[in-house]
Every structure is written in structure tokens, then in C-alpha cells.
Design an enzyme around this catalytic site. Structure first.
Site, PDB file in Angstrom:
ATOM      1  N   HIS A 146     -32.494 -77.880  87.800  1.00 48.39           N
ATOM      2  CA  HIS A 146     -34.067 -77.930  88.201  1.00 48.39           C
ATOM      3  C   HIS A 146     -34.474 -76.426  87.657  1.00 48.39           C
ATOM      4  O   HIS A 146     -33.991 -75.311  88.279  1.00 48.39           O
ATOM      5  CB  HIS A 146     -35.165 -78.238  89.094  1.00 48.39           C
ATOM      6  CG  HIS A 146     -34.708 -79.649  89.613  1.00 48.39           C
ATOM      7  ND1 HIS A 146     -35.450 -80.923  89.030  1.00 48.39           N
ATOM      8  CD2 HIS A 146     -33.570 -79.542  90.856  1.00 48.39           C
ATOM      9  CE1 HIS A 146     -34.941 -81.568  89.404  1.00 48.39           C
ATOM     10  NE2 HIS A 146     -33.690 -81.703  90.693  1.00 48.39           N
ATOM     11  N   ASN A 173     -38.238 -82.989  85.374  1.00 52.85           N
ATOM     12  CA  ASN A 173     -39.379 -83.064  86.327  1.00 52.85           C
ATOM     13  C   ASN A 173     -40.180 -81.685  86.166  1.00 52.85           C
ATOM     14  O   ASN A 173     -40.257 -80.687  86.700  1.00 52.85           O
ATOM     15  CB  ASN A 173     -39.435 -83.448  88.031  1.00 52.85           C
ATOM     16  CG  ASN A 173     -38.383 -82.230  87.718  1.00 52.85           C
ATOM     17  OD1 ASN A 173     -37.382 -81.852  87.845  1.00 52.85           O
ATOM     18  ND2 ASN A 173     -38.791 -81.794  90.280  1.00 52.85           N
ATOM     19  N   ASP A 211     -36.083 -88.009  88.808  1.00 51.18           N
ATOM     20  CA  ASP A 211     -35.154 -87.358  89.397  1.00 51.18           C
ATOM     21  C   ASP A 211     -36.777 -86.768  90.330  1.00 51.18           C
ATOM     22  O   ASP A 211     -37.449 -85.907  89.916  1.00 51.18           O
ATOM     23  CB  ASP A 211     -34.971 -86.048  89.343  1.00 51.18           C
ATOM     24  CG  ASP A 211     -33.828 -84.920  90.791  1.00 51.18           C
ATOM     25  OD1 ASP A 211     -33.400 -86.356  91.466  1.00 51.18           O
ATOM     26  OD2 ASP A 211     -33.669 -84.227  90.787  1.00 51.18           O
ATOM     27  N   HIS A 246     -26.979 -87.086  93.376  1.00 49.16           N
ATOM     28  CA  HIS A 246     -27.141 -86.230  95.323  1.00 49.16           C
ATOM     29  C   HIS A 246     -26.127 -87.431  95.932  1.00 49.16           C
ATOM     30  O   HIS A 246     -27.448 -87.262  96.755  1.00 49.16           O
ATOM     31  CB  HIS A 246     -28.188 -85.692  95.466  1.00 49.16           C
ATOM     32  CG  HIS A 246     -29.356 -85.712  95.081  1.00 49.16           C
ATOM     33  ND1 HIS A 246     -29.501 -87.442  95.129  1.00 49.16           N
ATOM     34  CD2 HIS A 246     -30.602 -85.507  93.662  1.00 49.16           C
ATOM     35  CE1 HIS A 246     -31.102 -87.742  94.968  1.00 49.16           C
ATOM     36  NE2 HIS A 246     -31.137 -86.568  94.500  1.00 49.16           N
ATOM     37  N   ASP A 272     -27.197 -79.492  92.578  1.00 48.49           N
ATOM     38  CA  ASP A 272     -29.295 -80.003  92.008  1.00 48.49           C
ATOM     39  C   ASP A 272     -30.353 -78.893  92.943  1.00 48.49           C
ATOM     40  O   ASP A 272     -30.698 -78.935  93.541  1.00 48.49           O
ATOM     41  CB  ASP A 272     -29.036 -80.568  93.895  1.00 48.49           C
ATOM     42  CG  ASP A 272     -30.315 -81.678  93.022  1.00 48.49           C
ATOM     43  OD1 ASP A 272     -31.031 -81.448  92.256  1.00 48.49           O
ATOM     44  OD2 ASP A 272     -30.436 -82.198  94.149  1.00 48.49           O
ATOM     45  N   HIS A 322     -37.622 -72.566  94.904  1.00 48.90           N
ATOM     46  CA  HIS A 322     -39.003 -72.711  95.187  1.00 48.90           C
ATOM     47  C   HIS A 322     -39.837 -71.347  95.756  1.00 48.90           C
ATOM     48  O   HIS A 322     -38.197 -71.068  95.922  1.00 48.90           O
ATOM     49  CB  HIS A 322     -39.119 -73.325  96.314  1.00 48.90           C
ATOM     50  CG  HIS A 322     -38.763 -75.058  96.085  1.00 48.90           C
ATOM     51  ND1 HIS A 322     -39.774 -75.701  95.512  1.00 48.90           N
ATOM     52  CD2 HIS A 322     -37.488 -75.766  95.989  1.00 48.90           C
ATOM     53  CE1 HIS A 322     -39.656 -76.673  95.431  1.00 48.90           C
ATOM     54  NE2 HIS A 322     -38.206 -76.972  95.985  1.00 48.90           N
TER      55      HIS A 322
END
Ligand SMILES: [Zn+2]
Ligand SMILES: [Zn+2]
Length: 424
Positions: free
Chosen positions: A62, A94, A152, A232, A305, A309
Site C-alpha cells: 500500500h 485502495n 483489497d 494474506h 502487505d 499508518h
């Protein structure tokens, strides 16, 4: 521009190489692999006592750009990737906007062209806005150079819509990557359902919410003769379901992430939000099943993955904290520590999971050290230990599950398309 890598232990499962060799890189290509190459190269790298392998292909990352540049950007993520030995990533869709149309993909392609230090491939969405209501124009995504489709973070709940997605994906020649999660079962869960969730007073996520949806996704893929890749994989029953489907000859592949073979739900006893991810860390039995699945070939790929954040989203009450951890800088070292050192996999098997298998699943000519292939090569000090430290991470977000852990194996050089993009 030429680079000669001298005397390293070259591991390349694609060409069955597992020996001390030299590698000559000319321009952006590998031009020769042989014992003791005698040639005057512009750069000579002494790789004695080091492992030389293809650059890693991480098919689950991501990047957060466009839309959440406060978490990560193409620039920062690809610097982190290069530091971790990763030369190709598949960027999950995403983002904001989601990668559900040509315009969004073109926007990201421009950013990649400007800022990426390594190869970045784009994954499009299955449904518009990842809302699970209306299919994206999958053929248009393929034309815009998407390498796969996935919603995802979400699973498409409607069987009809998902079946239609597989049909369209097959027609377009695109791989479908499934985040297999039945939300009616996982609900508002935040950690694995079990003794620990009761003890900690946190809502649980069952294994069933994962494997039941995996079985459905495989069944719909089979019905449409389409290829499916399960993201995953975290629990025993999922590994069993995939093994069974493979035995039947269904076109299914899958990945797991390092935290699922290195950590269990016991890591959550201190309410550490850096241990909160989806699917959650599972039981010891599940971890052993993941290792067994890697060993027997049921699990094809290791992917991070990587899910950055900000501190504001992680350093809060457990239930409110975001799901996900960063992983680009630690994935190879965790695998060396947990799989090689503990004799679950050999070096060639490990490189297959990180390089050759993802390349074959995505249809890439990288992931191997073949003459005239793109020169994506890494050099690893496999005996070097290091302690993961927040300050040492170059990713914009520091939500790493392995902070304070001592890991084995450090990247010395990452070469991408014939250029040194990282040097320790
Ligand atoms: Zn996911
Ligand atoms: Zn993900």
C-alpha cells in the site's frame, strides 16, 4: 554503465544456480553470469561471502499515494523498498481516488515516473470505488496497464458480481487478487477470536471468516476458468482449502506475510497496536500450518502487505487503531530469521517465494538472473544481525510489528534496472 559483481554466492532458482559466480551488468540488463569473469567494468562490487539474488518482487504493497501522503508516498515507500531489497512492488488500489478507472491509473503513473526509485506496478480495483456494487471496466484497466485487480481491504460480498468479475478478468487476461473476508462473520472484530480475545476483552475475528470466503472465491474462479490469487493467508483451514483446490488443478495461488509466520496472537497481550492487522495474528497451530504451507508449496509467495499508518492512527485505544503494519524494510530479514535459520526453507526455496513465483504469477520477466533480463539484483550479508529501530526505518510511517526484534540478514546493495538504488 557496467557493474561487475565478483565472487558472491549466486542463488537463482529460475536457472537452478546455487554457486559462487560473477555477474556482469551492462546498461539495464544482465549480460553475463559465469565463474570468474575477467572484464574491465566501471564499477566492481566484491560480494565474497555474500548472497547474490534477484531483487524481491513484493506483490502486496500500500503506497498510500494519491490521497494519504501523510502516511506514505511513492517516493518514501520506494526508498524503503530499495533498503529492503525489493525492486518491484504491486501497488494496491485502495488509494484516494481508488484505481478504478484510466484517469486514476494515469495520475499514479505520472507520480511513479517522477518519484519511484524502483519498479512500481499498479493493481486496479474489481469494483468502482471498491464499494462492491458495480464492476470496474476491467478491460479498460488492462489497457491502462494494470497488472491485476483487487478490492483489497474489502471482499466483494455478492456472489453474482464476483463471478462476473472473474469472467471479465479472464477475458482481459488479468489476475484477480482476493482479500477473502466474510464481514458478516468478522464483524467488528479486532484480534483473533480465541482465549486471548476473551482475556483482553476485545472482539474476535474467526478463522471461518477467512477460509469460508476463500472457498467461495476459489469456487467462483473455477466456475469461470479464471486465475485467482488469495492475499494474506493467515490460518490453518485456509492453507488446507488452497491445498485441496491446487490438487484439483484449479488455477489458485496465494501469499502470506512475514508476521503470520513470525508472530502469534500472544504478541497482543500488551495491547500493542503495531500487532493489529487484518487478518489478525493467529494461534500457534495456525503459524505452524503457514510454515508447513510454505514448505510444501501450498503457499507460493511471501509479500509484506506493507500498510503504513500515522502515529495518530496507531497510538490510540486498541479498538480505534487502524489495521496494518509496515513491512518493506523487514520482510527479507524476518524470513531469513524465521524460515532459513529455523530450516523451514532453503535459500533457493526462499528466493522462489520472494522472486520467481510472484514474477510468474504476474507474468514478469524479472525475478530471475537470466541473460538479457532486467538487471534487478540484490546483495545480502546473510550472517549480519540487526535490531529493528524506529529511527532506522525510512518509511514515512513507523508502525512496524518487529520494533526491538533482532533479525538476521542485511541488504548491502539493491540494483534496479542496472542502477544502484540502495547501498548500505
Ligand atoms: Zn487485505
Ligand atoms: Zn493489503
Amino acid at each position: 554503465m557496467s557493474i561487475l559483481i565478483k565472487g558472491g554466492h549466486v542463488i537463482d532458482p529460475a536457472n537452478k544456480i546455487d554457486a559462487v559466480m560473477d555477474i556482469l551488468i551492462e546498461g539495464n540488463k544482465i549480460s553475463k553470469i559465469a565463474k570468474d569473469i575477467q572484464i574491465k567494468a566501471e564499477t566492481i562490487i566484491d560480494a565474497k561471502n555474500k548472497i547474490v539474488a534477484p531483487g524481491l518482487i513484493d506483490m502486496h504493497v500500500h503506497l498510500r499515494e494519491p490521497g494519504r501522503e501523510d502516511k506514505e508516498t511513492v517516493a518514501t515507500a520506494t526508498v524503503a523498498a530499495a533498503k529492503g531489497g525489493v525492486t518491484t512492488v504491486l501497488a494496491m488500489p485502495n488509494t484516494q481516488p481508488a484505481m478504478d478507472c484510466i484517469e486514476s491509473i494515469e495520475l499514479l503513473q505520472k507520480i511513479i515516473k517522477k518519484d519511484a526509485k524502483i519498479n512500481v506496478l499498479i493493481c486496479g480495483t474489481i469494483t468502482k470505488g471498491r464499494l462492491g456494487k458495480e464492476l470496474s471496466d476491467i478491460n479498460a484497466l488492462k489497457k491502462a496497464d494494470a497488472y491485476a485487480i483487487s478490492d483489497d481491504g474489502c471482499s466483494v460480498d455478492s456472489d453474482e458480481l464476483m463471478s462476473e468479475a472473474f469472467k471479465n478478468a479472464k477475458q482481459s487476461g488479468l489476475l484477480t487478487i482476493c482479500h477473502s473476508e466474510d464481514k458478516t462473520l468478522s464483524g467488528k472484530g479486532v484480534i483473533n477470536l480465541g482465549f486471548n480475545s476473551t482475556r483482553l476483552g476485545l472482539r474476535g475475528i474467526s478463522n471461518e471468516s477467512e477460509y469460508k470466503r476463500i472457498k467461495r472465491d476459489i469456487e467462483l474462479a473455477e466456475k469461470n476458468g479464471a486465475a485467482v490469487h488469495i492475499a494474506h493467508v493467515s490460518c490453518q483451514e485456509s492453507v488446507e482449502a488452497i491445498a485441496k483446490a491446487k490438487k484439483k488443478g484449479i488455477k489458485v495461488t496465494c501469499e502470506t506475510a512475514p508476521h503470520y509466520f513470525a508472530l502469534t496472537e500472544d504478541a497482543l497481550l500488551g495491547y500493542d497496536t503495531n500487532m493489529k492487522m487484518n487478518p489478525p495474528l493467529r494461534s500457534k497451530e495456525d503459524l505452524l500450518a503457514i510454515k508447513q504451507g510454505l514448505k510444501d508449496g501450498t503457499i507460493d509467495v511471501i509479500a509484506s502487505d506493507h500498510a503504513p499508518h500515522t502515529e495518530n492512527e496507531k497510538d490510540i485505544e486498541f479498538e480505534r487503531a487502524e489495521f496494518g503494519v509496515v513491512g518493506l524494510e523487514t520482510e527479507l530479514s524476518v524470513a531469513i530469521t524465521e524460515l532459513l535459520e529455523k530450516k523451514v526453507l532453503t535459500w533457493p526455496e526462499l528466493i522462489e517465494k520472494f522472486c520467481l513465483n510472484p514474477a510468474e504469477i504476474l507474468g514478469l520477466d524479472t525475478g530471475r538472473l537470466t541473460k538479457d533480463a532486467p538487471a534487478d539484483v540484490i546483495i545480502i550479508s546473510d550472517q549480519q544481525s540487526w535490531v529493528v529501530d524506529k529511527k532506522g526505518l525510512v518509511s514515512k510511517s513507523k508502525n512496524c510489528a518487529f520494533l526491538g526484534y533482532s533479525l538476521k540478514g542485511m541488504i548491502d546493495y539493491t540494483i534496479c534496472n542496472g542502477k544502484v538504488v540502495y547501498q548500505r
